[in-house]
Enzyme design. Structure first.
Site, PDB file in Angstrom:
ATOM      1  N   GLY A   1     -18.341  11.336   0.172  1.00 56.38           N
ATOM      2  CA  GLY A   1     -17.380  11.096   1.241  1.00 56.38           C
ATOM      3  C   GLY A   1     -16.365  12.213   1.351  1.00 56.38           C
TER       4      GLY A   1
ATOM      5  CE1 TYR B   1     -20.441  -1.962   5.555  1.00 55.69           C
ATOM      6  CE2 TYR B   1     -18.404  -1.778   6.808  1.00 55.69           C
ATOM      7  CZ  TYR B   1     -19.764  -2.038   6.762  1.00 55.69           C
ATOM      8  OH  TYR B   1     -20.436  -2.375   7.911  1.00 55.69           O
TER       9      TYR B   1
ATOM     10  CE1 TYR C   1     -12.156   0.137   5.211  1.00 60.44           C
ATOM     11  CE2 TYR C   1     -10.190   0.312   6.576  1.00 60.44           C
ATOM     12  CZ  TYR C   1     -10.963   0.768   5.528  1.00 60.44           C
ATOM     13  OH  TYR C   1     -10.543   1.855   4.797  1.00 60.44           O
TER      14      TYR C   1
ATOM     15  CD1 TRP D   1      -4.503   6.500  10.871  1.00 58.05           C
ATOM     16  CD2 TRP D   1      -3.671   8.088  12.195  1.00 58.05           C
ATOM     17  NE1 TRP D   1      -3.780   5.875  11.861  1.00 58.05           N
ATOM     18  CE2 TRP D   1      -3.257   6.827  12.695  1.00 58.05           C
ATOM     19  CE3 TRP D   1      -3.256   9.233  12.863  1.00 58.05           C
ATOM     20  CZ2 TRP D   1      -2.453   6.688  13.826  1.00 58.05           C
ATOM     21  CZ3 TRP D   1      -2.457   9.089  13.982  1.00 58.05           C
ATOM     22  CH2 TRP D   1      -2.067   7.838  14.463  1.00 58.05           C
TER      23      TRP D   1
END
Length: 281
Positions: free
Chosen positions: A11, A63, A127, A152
């Site tokens: 990621g 996730y 989420y 963000w």
């Protein structure tokens, strides 16, 4: 040599930590993708942790498909809640330091002032609910954990708002971007450095911390900064959230107050434009 386990290694944050790790050769870094650390198989996850036997875990795996989570609730909660519970329990039982990454989406967006760590949580999407459940489980299982809420996130790695805007500004003459959701971006490289600063510090002060870059902006203003640094000619118009419906609701205001992390860990938090510029160099 201390062993540092980084989850979510492919990621944005994991990739930035991998780049940063070269500056810290005194540690043995283990970058775990889904095959090494399987967050959606809890029994296997526990076995994997026992095999690796880390001294520090930087848990960036999650996730993160916000809209998809609305219809994929079980998997979102398994990864963002139950896997965190397993990791936190393991760290408590084995005297392992844990830094777990959370999100501004634990808030409902009704505030008008920057949110500190004691602000009331009230997620408005699946989420956010799953991440808040993960925070609670983390602190219940291991009160000595550190949780960092961020917002963000973007990087030169992975998929994010900055890269999407770059692609669209290349392809289109005109773009509409939401101008009534307020917060601050986080350059993943800055977050990675903050995490290393924390575990390198002489003191380990458990609890929740906020980290994002400085500045109070909308997504529209963020897009304008991307246009500026990229030299794009695309015309950008600001629109209200009501004109850009998504499956998951987003908080209207989720600006994070960073005073605690700056005070306790003496962190220098860059202004968002300073960090954004680094992606264009």
């Amino acid at each position: 040599m201390k062993k540092i386990l980084v989850t979510g290694s492919t990621g944005q944050l994991g990739s930035e930590l991998a780049e940063l790790s070269a500056q810290y050769p005194k540690y043995q870094w283990i970058f775990a993708d889904r095959t090494k650390i399987t967050l959606d198989d809890l029994k296997l996850l526990n076995n994997q942790l026992n095999e690796i036997q880390p001294d520090i875990i930087l848990n960036g795996g999650a996730y993160t498909a916000v809209d998809k989570a609305e219809t994929d609730k079980e998997l979102a909660f398994k990864i963002n809640h139950l896997a965190v519970e397993v990791i936190a329990r393991y760290t408590a039982e084995n005297n392992v330091k844990l830094i777990h990454v959370s999100t501004d989406y634990v808030f409902d967006g009704s505030s008008s002032t920057a949110l500190d760590e004691k602000a009331e949580t009230n997620p408005i999407n699946v989420y956010g609910e799953s991440k808040l459940a993960g925070e609670i489980a983390c602190m219940q299982q291991n009160p000595d954990s550190i949780i960092i809420r961020t917002s963000w996130v973007y990087s030169k790695y992975g998929n994010n708002f900055v890269k999407t805007m770059q692609r669209l500004m290349d392809q289109r003459d005109e773009l509409n971007v939401v101008n009534d959701q307020i917060g601050s971006p986080t350059y993943a490289a800055d977050l990675a450095q903050a995490m290393v600063t924390i575990f390198e510090s002489a003191e380990w002060i458990p609890g929740i911390y906020n980290f994002s870059n400085e500045g109070e902006i909308s997504w529209y203003e963020f897009a304008l900064a991307i246009k500026e640094f990229g030299g794009y000619k695309c015309n950008i118009e600001g629109i209200p959230t009501s004109e850009y419906p998504t499956p998951a609701k987003r908080p209207k205001f989720s600006l994070l107050n960073k005073e605690k992390i700056k005070l306790i860990y003496n962190l220098d938090v860059p202004y968002y434009k300073e960090s954004l510029k680094k992606m264009f160099v």
